[in-house]
Design a protein around this motif. Structure first.
Motif, mmCIF file in Angstrom:
data_model
loop_
_atom_site.group_PDB
_atom_site.id
_atom_site.type_symbol
_atom_site.label_atom_id
_atom_site.label_comp_id
_atom_site.label_asym_id
_atom_site.label_seq_id
_atom_site.Cartn_x
_atom_site.Cartn_y
_atom_site.Cartn_z
ATOM 1 N N GLY A 161 40.737 24.402 50.671
ATOM 2 C CA GLY A 161 41.900 23.885 49.963
ATOM 3 C C GLY A 161 42.193 24.579 48.662
ATOM 4 O O GLY A 161 42.891 24.028 47.809
ATOM 5 N N ASN A 162 41.660 25.785 48.465
ATOM 6 C CA ASN A 162 41.903 26.535 47.230
ATOM 7 C C ASN A 162 42.138 27.992 47.600
ATOM 8 O O ASN A 162 41.293 28.614 48.250
ATOM 9 N N GLU A 163 43.271 28.539 47.186
ATOM 10 C CA GLU A 163 43.641 29.897 47.584
ATOM 11 C C GLU A 163 42.672 30.938 47.038
ATOM 12 O O GLU A 163 42.335 31.913 47.716
ATOM 13 N N ASN A 164 42.181 30.755 45.817
ATOM 14 C CA ASN A 164 41.247 31.716 45.232
ATOM 15 C C ASN A 164 39.924 31.727 45.985
ATOM 16 O O ASN A 164 39.352 32.794 46.243
ATOM 17 N N LEU A 165 39.431 30.541 46.334
ATOM 18 C CA LEU A 165 38.202 30.457 47.116
ATOM 19 C C LEU A 165 38.414 31.095 48.489
ATOM 20 O O LEU A 165 37.523 31.789 49.007
ATOM 21 N N ASP A 224 39.672 28.334 37.505
ATOM 22 C CA ASP A 224 39.400 28.969 36.216
ATOM 23 C C ASP A 224 39.807 30.442 36.287
ATOM 24 O O ASP A 224 39.180 31.237 36.999
ATOM 25 N N ASP A 225 40.849 30.815 35.568
ATOM 26 C CA ASP A 225 41.373 32.183 35.638
ATOM 27 C C ASP A 225 40.333 33.223 35.248
ATOM 28 O O ASP A 225 40.266 34.308 35.854
ATOM 29 N N GLU A 226 39.526 32.924 34.253
ATOM 30 C CA GLU A 226 38.508 33.873 33.810
ATOM 31 C C GLU A 226 37.451 34.073 34.884
ATOM 32 O O GLU A 226 36.953 35.182 35.085
ATOM 33 N N TRP A 227 37.083 32.989 35.560
ATOM 34 C CA TRP A 227 36.091 33.074 36.636
ATOM 35 C C TRP A 227 36.654 33.866 37.818
ATOM 36 O O TRP A 227 35.998 34.733 38.389
ATOM 37 N N VAL A 228 37.883 33.592 38.179
ATOM 38 C CA VAL A 228 38.505 34.197 39.358
ATOM 39 C C VAL A 228 38.774 35.682 39.134
ATOM 40 O O VAL A 228 38.738 36.477 40.077
ATOM 41 N N LYS A 229 39.023 36.063 37.898
ATOM 42 C CA LYS A 229 39.458 37.427 37.584
ATOM 43 C C LYS A 229 38.537 38.491 38.174
ATOM 44 O O LYS A 229 38.995 39.493 38.731
ATOM 45 N N LYS A 230 37.229 38.291 38.085
ATOM 46 C CA LYS A 230 36.312 39.346 38.533
ATOM 47 C C LYS A 230 36.216 39.440 40.049
ATOM 48 O O LYS A 230 35.711 40.421 40.585
ATOM 49 N N PHE A 231 36.716 38.417 40.758
ATOM 50 C CA PHE A 231 36.725 38.480 42.214
ATOM 51 C C PHE A 231 38.088 38.891 42.755
ATOM 52 O O PHE A 231 38.189 39.413 43.852
#
Length: 398
Positions: A145-149, A255-262
């Motif tokens: 249910g999360n696009e980043n994940l 969390d944008d900062e967390w997602v950024k590196k992936f």
């Protein structure tokens, strides 16, 4: 297969490169022109035979029984493990219509939803291991249910399949151990923490065990995974998310900062960044030993984006018959002729999702779609040096 770049170099050497006025800047202009993605033509991979193997349906069954009405943690019965039979296959099948993992109350989540949350988790794991080991499709929209994940899991699946999917060691059965579930209230309607130990059994004997953790929320009346973590040393999550990272924040993929590196097209994983940092100091190609071609290509994209042109040149092949210009000529190229950061992002987008195709003993390319709507693939050419280390070809993007 002879590298076409050799023919290009010979042709250029015999004509325009003889002109003393045709310097490094002109050569780089040729380089940038060729950077425009072009279609890659593929040779037939199979002659005759069936392309798709019809697979039996996979069933996962739960012991019946009403969950308690409390809000504390609950656990599965220890004497009634869950198993899911998985047929061997190297082909793929279409994903059946998605089942509904409906919450008991459309507007909220509670411990009474734990059994359905575990069902969701086990179904997701069943499809995950089929995808990694048996080469079958998985519909992540059905579970996540999360696009980043979801994007992270897509990269994880591709990486794990490249490592395990080509082995003659298909998964036969999953056995689910004593699962646990715990509900926690928060300002976003609460979430369920689900811990699922799983034993993966192979068709030809052997197997291994892992412990997987999930965070699950109620999204519009249906439960969905908002974090998915496999613990254990040397697992993908351990290496990529960081060995000190644990599952503890159900909102981490927002969390944008967390997602950024992936999410960054030129972003490096933890182990790749460590290698790049060492390589950047010495430009010793031996630092790259053992890395696969995609990791090398990502470092090239990373160095290009960060304008580390010494590292960019050091990542080029050191085979003399494939060298198109010298380090001295490279240093003469003006910054304005090297392309903008936006252009670099566009060229290398989705490179990390590509597939390496080896075309000769020491040659190959990475094929990838530069964007989701692209109908044609791009390619990143690689050449292996005499020490067995993969390096970027000059004019690598086709």
């Amino acid at each position: 297969m002879k590298d076409p770049l050799t023919n290009i170099k010979n042709l250029l050497d015999a004509t325009v490169y003889k002109d003393s006025h045709f310097g490094a800047g002109n050569k780089n202009a040729v380089f940038r022109k060729i950077h425009k993605p072009k279609r890659i033509h593929f040779l037939p991979a199979l002659v005759g035979g069936l392309l798709i193997t019809v697979l039996a349906s996979v069933g996962v069954y739960f012991a019946s029984g009403k969950l308690g009405g409390g809000e504390g943690p609950i656990a599965s019965p220890s004497d009634n493990p869950i198993t899911g039979e998985i047929p061997p296959s190297q082909g793929q099948i279409g994903t059946p219509p998605a089942p509904l993992y409906a919450a008991k109350d459309e507007d909220e989540l509670s411990i009474e939803d734990a059994e359905t949350a575990v069902e969701l988790s086990v179904d997701a794991l069943t499809d995950y291991y089929k995808a990694v080991w048996n080469g079958m499709e998985i519909d992540l929209d059905r579970y996540i249910g999360n696009e980043n994940l979801k994007q992270y899991m897509e990269t994880k699946l591709q990486t794990e399949y490249k490592k395990y999917g080509t082995l003659d060691s298909k998964v036969k059965e999953l056995e689910i151990g004593d699962w646990e579930a715990k509900f926690t209230e928060d300002e976003n309607g609460g979430y369920l923490y689900v811990q699922v130990p799983v034993d993966i059994q192979k068709h030809y004997g052997g197997g291994y065990g892992e412990e997987i953790e999930f965070f699950i929320r109620n999204i519009n009346g249906e439960m969905a995974i908002v974090d998915w973590y496999t613990g254990g040393k040397d697992t993908y999550d351990y290496l990529v998310r960081g060995y000190e990272q644990t599952i503890g924040n159900p909102a981490i993929w927002n969390d944008d900062e967390w997602v950024k590196k992936f999410k960054s097209p030129t972003g490096l994983y933890h182990f790749e960044q460590q290698v790049y940092d060492r390589f950047q100091l010495t430009h010793d190609v031996n630092e790259l030993a053992g890395l696969d071609p995609i990791s090398i290509a990502k470092m090239y994209a990373y160095a290009s984006y960060h304008e580390d042109f010494d590292a960019v040149y050091a990542l080029y092949t050191d085979r003399e018959d494939h060298t198109l210009w010298s380090k001295e000529e490279d240093e003469e190229i003006p910054l304005a002729d090297r392309g903008t950061k936006e252009n670099i992002l566009e060229i290398f987008k989705n490179l990390e999702k590509g597939t390496f195709v080896q075309t000769g003993d020491d040659e190959g390319y990475i094929e990838f779609y530069p964007n989701e709507d692209a109908s044609e693939k791009s390619g990143f050419s690689m050449i292996r040096n005499e020490d067995g280390i993969w390096q970027a070809a000059f004019l690598p993007v086709q």
